[in-house]
Write a protein that holds these residues in place. Structure first.
Motif, PDB file in Angstrom:
ATOM      1  N   ASN A   1       0.749  -1.276   0.047  1.00 41.79           N
ATOM      2  CA  ASN A   1      -0.020   0.004  -0.038  1.00 41.79           C
ATOM      3  C   ASN A   1       0.841   1.252   0.006  1.00 41.79           C
ATOM      4  O   ASN A   1       1.697   1.371   0.901  1.00 41.79           O
ATOM      5  N   GLN A   2       0.910   1.955  -1.044  1.00 37.09           N
ATOM      6  CA  GLN A   2       1.888   3.306  -1.291  1.00 37.09           C
ATOM      7  C   GLN A   2       0.898   4.317  -1.504  1.00 37.09           C
ATOM      8  O   GLN A   2       0.620   4.618  -3.003  1.00 37.09           O
ATOM      9  N   PRO A   3       0.086   4.991  -0.676  1.00 40.68           N
ATOM     10  CA  PRO A   3      -0.830   6.230  -1.147  1.00 40.68           C
ATOM     11  C   PRO A   3      -0.215   7.020  -2.029  1.00 40.68           C
ATOM     12  O   PRO A   3       1.107   7.554  -1.809  1.00 40.68           O
ATOM     13  N   GLY A   4      -0.791   7.534  -3.173  1.00 45.60           N
ATOM     14  CA  GLY A   4      -0.410   8.355  -4.332  1.00 45.60           C
ATOM     15  C   GLY A   4       0.413   7.589  -5.251  1.00 45.60           C
ATOM     16  O   GLY A   4       0.666   8.043  -6.603  1.00 45.60           O
ATOM     17  N   ARG A   5       0.659   6.323  -5.231  1.00 42.55           N
ATOM     18  CA  ARG A   5       1.129   5.633  -6.198  1.00 42.55           C
ATOM     19  C   ARG A   5       0.403   4.422  -6.332  1.00 42.55           C
ATOM     20  O   ARG A   5       0.175   3.936  -7.223  1.00 42.55           O
TER      21      ARG A   5
END
Length: 79
Positions: free
Chosen positions: A66-70
């Motif tokens: 989980n990598q918010p923005g990516r």
């Protein structure tokens, strides 16, 4: 996963036809994918401690991906 992509602005010429110009604006695009998992009946018969460890490892893997923005991982259950 959303990424900004440049897209030409369309302008209407005097003849009424639309044409692309060199003015570019940012357009956000989003790709959505679904992965489905099914728990085998054999897994449900494992000892509770072992199942809990498997759940912890699975949650840890999801958290790492989980990598918010990516890339954003969201869960959904049909139970």
């Amino acid at each position: 996963m959303a990424e900004a992509v440049a897209a030409p602005q369309e302008v209407e010429s005097a003849a009424g036809a639309r044409s692309a110009t060199t003015d570019w604006k940012q357009v956000k695009r989003q790709v959505i994918g679904f992965t489905l998992y099914k728990v085998l009946p054999e897994w449900r018969r494992l000892p509770a401690e072992e199942r809990a460890e498997h759940k912890r490892l699975f949650a840890e893997t999801l958290k790492r991906w989980n990598q918010p923005g990516r890339m954003l991982s969201l869960s959904y259950s049909t139970v």
